[in-house]
Design a protein around this motif. Structure first.
Motif, PDB file in Angstrom:
ATOM      1  N   VAL A 197      46.641  30.483  43.903  1.00 34.47           N
ATOM      2  CA  VAL A 197      47.799  32.114  43.975  1.00 34.47           C
ATOM      3  C   VAL A 197      47.478  32.625  45.068  1.00 34.47           C
ATOM      4  O   VAL A 197      45.867  32.918  45.827  1.00 34.47           O
ATOM      5  CB  VAL A 197      46.858  33.174  43.228  1.00 34.47           C
ATOM      6  N   ARG A 198      47.943  32.831  46.010  1.00 32.36           N
ATOM      7  CA  ARG A 198      48.275  33.932  47.269  1.00 32.36           C
ATOM      8  C   ARG A 198      47.248  35.243  47.103  1.00 32.36           C
ATOM      9  O   ARG A 198      47.639  36.244  46.708  1.00 32.36           O
ATOM     10  CB  ARG A 198      50.096  34.135  47.603  1.00 32.36           C
ATOM     11  N   ALA A 199      45.961  35.108  47.968  1.00 38.92           N
ATOM     12  CA  ALA A 199      45.152  36.470  47.449  1.00 38.92           C
ATOM     13  C   ALA A 199      44.435  36.446  49.135  1.00 38.92           C
ATOM     14  O   ALA A 199      44.167  35.260  49.758  1.00 38.92           O
ATOM     15  CB  ALA A 199      44.144  35.876  47.230  1.00 38.92           C
ATOM     16  N   ASN A 200      44.147  37.388  49.149  1.00 34.87           N
ATOM     17  CA  ASN A 200      43.851  37.793  50.669  1.00 34.87           C
ATOM     18  C   ASN A 200      42.731  39.122  50.259  1.00 34.87           C
ATOM     19  O   ASN A 200      42.905  39.851  49.637  1.00 34.87           O
ATOM     20  CB  ASN A 200      44.494  37.819  51.384  1.00 34.87           C
ATOM     21  N   ILE A 201      41.091  39.064  52.053  1.00 31.42           N
ATOM     22  CA  ILE A 201      40.486  40.508  51.700  1.00 31.42           C
ATOM     23  C   ILE A 201      41.196  41.456  52.795  1.00 31.42           C
ATOM     24  O   ILE A 201      41.994  40.801  53.685  1.00 31.42           O
ATOM     25  CB  ILE A 201      39.463  40.252  52.074  1.00 31.42           C
ATOM     26  N   TRP A 219      38.392  44.887  49.488  1.00 21.89           N
ATOM     27  CA  TRP A 219      39.947  44.746  48.257  1.00 21.89           C
ATOM     28  C   TRP A 219      40.277  43.558  48.700  1.00 21.89           C
ATOM     29  O   TRP A 219      40.062  42.375  49.694  1.00 21.89           O
ATOM     30  CB  TRP A 219      40.310  45.892  48.283  1.00 21.89           C
ATOM     31  N   VAL A 220      40.518  42.914  47.568  1.00 25.95           N
ATOM     32  CA  VAL A 220      41.380  41.947  46.959  1.00 25.95           C
ATOM     33  C   VAL A 220      42.701  42.244  46.788  1.00 25.95           C
ATOM     34  O   VAL A 220      43.294  42.934  45.877  1.00 25.95           O
ATOM     35  CB  VAL A 220      40.839  41.084  46.026  1.00 25.95           C
ATOM     36  N   GLU A 221      43.991  41.445  47.991  1.00 33.02           N
ATOM     37  CA  GLU A 221      45.512  41.933  47.410  1.00 33.02           C
ATOM     38  C   GLU A 221      45.798  40.552  46.904  1.00 33.02           C
ATOM     39  O   GLU A 221      45.804  39.049  47.570  1.00 33.02           O
ATOM     40  CB  GLU A 221      45.804  42.444  49.180  1.00 33.02           C
ATOM     41  N   VAL A 222      47.002  40.977  46.290  1.00 32.77           N
ATOM     42  CA  VAL A 222      47.469  39.185  45.414  1.00 32.77           C
ATOM     43  C   VAL A 222      48.920  39.936  45.110  1.00 32.77           C
ATOM     44  O   VAL A 222      49.003  40.613  45.141  1.00 32.77           O
ATOM     45  CB  VAL A 222      46.626  39.075  43.712  1.00 32.77           C
ATOM     46  N   MET A 223      49.553  37.985  45.211  1.00 24.97           N
ATOM     47  CA  MET A 223      50.967  38.169  45.676  1.00 24.97           C
ATOM     48  C   MET A 223      51.520  37.805  44.591  1.00 24.97           C
ATOM     49  O   MET A 223      50.860  36.770  43.592  1.00 24.97           O
ATOM     50  CB  MET A 223      51.567  37.796  46.660  1.00 24.97           C
ATOM     51  N   TYR A 229      49.148  43.216  44.899  1.00 24.73           N
ATOM     52  CA  TYR A 229      48.253  44.388  44.073  1.00 24.73           C
ATOM     53  C   TYR A 229      47.321  44.317  44.555  1.00 24.73           C
ATOM     54  O   TYR A 229      46.846  43.720  44.569  1.00 24.73           O
ATOM     55  CB  TYR A 229      48.375  43.512  42.023  1.00 24.73           C
ATOM     56  N   LEU A 230      46.047  45.071  45.050  1.00 27.48           N
ATOM     57  CA  LEU A 230      45.379  45.377  44.949  1.00 27.48           C
ATOM     58  C   LEU A 230      44.091  45.745  43.685  1.00 27.48           C
ATOM     59  O   LEU A 230      44.716  46.385  42.450  1.00 27.48           O
ATOM     60  CB  LEU A 230      45.285  46.661  45.500  1.00 27.48           C
ATOM     61  N   PHE A 231      42.767  44.649  44.330  1.00 19.78           N
ATOM     62  CA  PHE A 231      41.870  44.431  43.128  1.00 19.78           C
ATOM     63  C   PHE A 231      40.404  44.967  43.447  1.00 19.78           C
ATOM     64  O   PHE A 231      40.659  44.380  45.090  1.00 19.78           O
ATOM     65  CB  PHE A 231      41.676  43.554  42.102  1.00 19.78           C
TER      66      PHE A 231
END
Length: 499
Positions: A197-201, A219-223, A229-231
């Motif tokens: 899953v594409r994700a980054n800090i 935070w962690v952003e997920v595509m 989407y921010l988590f």
């Protein structure tokens, strides 16, 4: 003849006016109501470090669609400064040939919330299925991933499940083991990437008024499906509040420093409230828009503000004359008188108008006995009106009536023609018709003044130019009316009484 083209043209005018106004509000952020205020945030980044020789410092600048940069500045005595963009990341770069000891660099940004919390697919998100975990942690990571994967149906729902698990380490021994090695944001990002899953800090700043020495939070952003989407890895919740500013999104370091040590970045925050219209104008100026009324000199802007009120006055006059049936002396003379009332204020303007016209009629009655040519008679009335205005102005000044000085704003030529028309009307129709048309002119001028001097009307007439297309459409529609005026219906009152 078919009227379909006419009604189509009217529809296009109204639709165009509404569209232009909507664009001005949505894109240019011009407020619909005058006096609206806009919240702005001033964020100051303070960079400190110890230097010993040549220094190059590069600071990531805020990158968040939920905020628009109103202005920015930097304080760096003795340093060269440049703003550059690298791989979609704006950065401030300071350079100096030689620096010694403690150094402080400042960057200040004034930000305006846009309310657009959606994140486009522009960040450097990554997927690393072959991530290497420390020995003994790979089994725990796989168990956590498998558990969340079974409870999800998409990348977003998978991230939701993982975020909840990471935020509650006391419920699972595997998560507690992983958190002993990784920070929550790092762990959540690695778990997502390991699952493809594409994700980054991303690093964000919580905006709170009056706070000092604040730090960025990860935070962690997920595509998922081209949308970000921010988590929050600490709470496990998805989404963010509107006071969260994403400072760094593109995977680079916040501060890159060469020639220094012991670096640190802290933030101070101030909340402010300012005019929403002024904020919108500043934002448009920052975009470099050359074709804008706001770029004109203030004198020309002031002139146009007055001229743009004329279509509103014309609409009122057309309505009162065509639909109501009020008689006036001259077609659009009330509009010009109303413009003068705006300068003189209503009470002063009415008294001044009545005095000038009354004295003018007396002088005009004498001129009629001289059998002058029309052009000479009108010219004489203009000169007399000028003398009357000058005399009343001097008298008002000596009596201390400062309001009386404003009667100089009355249009002399229009007053001269008004006096001439009323004089001829007196001779041909009698004083009754003079009172009807004169009173009607003052009534229409007063109503027109009240419409034009309204703060909301002033705001719309200058800032939402599409309103003039709508006014034009209404004037054209009323121009097609050929029925009875409202005041003419009184002629049928005897017929109603006979029934």
């Amino acid at each position: 003849m078919s009227r379909k083209p006419f009604y189509l043209f009217v529809f296009l005018l109204i639709a165009g006016g509404i569209g232009i106004n909507a664009y001005r509000h949505k894109v240019d952020s011009i407020p619909f109501l005058p006096g609206s205020v806009q919240t702005t945030w001033t964020v100051e980044a303070r960079v400190t470090f110890n230097a010993n020789g040549p220094v190059e410092a590069s600071l990531a600048l805020p990158s968040d669609p939920a905020f628009t940069l109103l202005s920015e500045s930097a304080a760096s005595p003795g340093y060269g400064l440049s703003m550059a963009r690298s791989n979609g990341d704006r950065r401030a770069q300071w350079t100096v040939r030689d620096a010694q000891g403690n150094q402080e660099l400042y960057y200040t940004a004034n930000l305006v919330p846009t309310g657009d919390l959606a994140l486009e697919d522009e960040m450097a998100t990554t997927t690393k299925r072959d991530l290497v975990w420390d020995e003994g942690l790979d089994t725990a990571a796989k168990a956590v991933i498998d558990q969340a994967w079974e409870l999800s149906a998409s990348n977003r729902s998978f991230a939701q499940q993982l975020a909840k698990i990471v935020a509650n380490p006391q419920q699972q021994q595997n998560v507690a083991l992983l958190l002993a090695r990784y920070e929550p944001a790092k762990l959540l990002s690695r778990l997502l990437q390991s699952a493809g899953v594409r994700a980054n800090i991303v690093l964000a700043l919580k905006l709170e008024d009056g706070r000092r020495r604040q730090s960025l939070r990860p935070w962690v952003e997920v595509m998922d499906g081209g949308q970000g989407y921010l988590f929050d890895p600490v709470t496990g919740k998805e989404g963010r509040e509107d006071n969260i500013l994403l400072w760094q999104r593109h995977g680079h370091s916040v501060l890159e420093l060469t020639g220094g040590s012991n670096s640190n970045v802290t933030f101070s925050i101030i909340k402010d409230t300012r005019s929403a219209l002024a904020t919108a104008i500043d934002m448009m100026s920052g975009d470099g828009r050359g074709m804008s009324l706001y770029n004109l000199p203030l004198e020309e802007q002031s002139l146009l503000r007055g001229l743009f009120l004329i279509p509103i006055g014309v609409l009122v006059v057309v309505f009162l004359r065509v639909l109501i049936g009020v008689k006036t002396s001259g077609t659009f003379m009330p509009v010009l008188i109303a413009l003068a009332f705006i300068q003189t204020k209503l009470a002063t303007g009415l008294i001044g108008f009545l005095l000038i016209v009354a004295f003018g009629l007396v002088i005009r009655s004498y001129l009629s006995n001289l059998n002058l040519l029309l052009i000479s008679r009108i010219s004489a009335v203009v000169i007399v009106v000028l003398g009357i205005i000058a005399g009343f102005t001097l008298l008002a000044f000596n009596l201390g009536l400062t309001e009386g000085l404003t009667i100089t704003f009355f249009p002399m030529i229009i007053l001269a023609w008004t006096i001439e028309r009323m004089s001829i009307l007196w001779e041909e129709e009698g004083p009754k018709e003079v009172m009807i048309q004169g009173g009607g002119s003052l009534l229409v001028a007063t109503i027109t003044y009240l419409a034009m001097d309204n703060e909301l009307v002033r705001h719309w007439a200058f800032n939402f130019l599409g309103i003039h297309l709508i006014v034009l459409a209404l004037v054209l529609v009323m121009g097609q009316y050929t029925g009875y005026r409202l005041l003419e219906l009184r002629r049928f009152r005897p017929l109603a009484e006979d029934k």
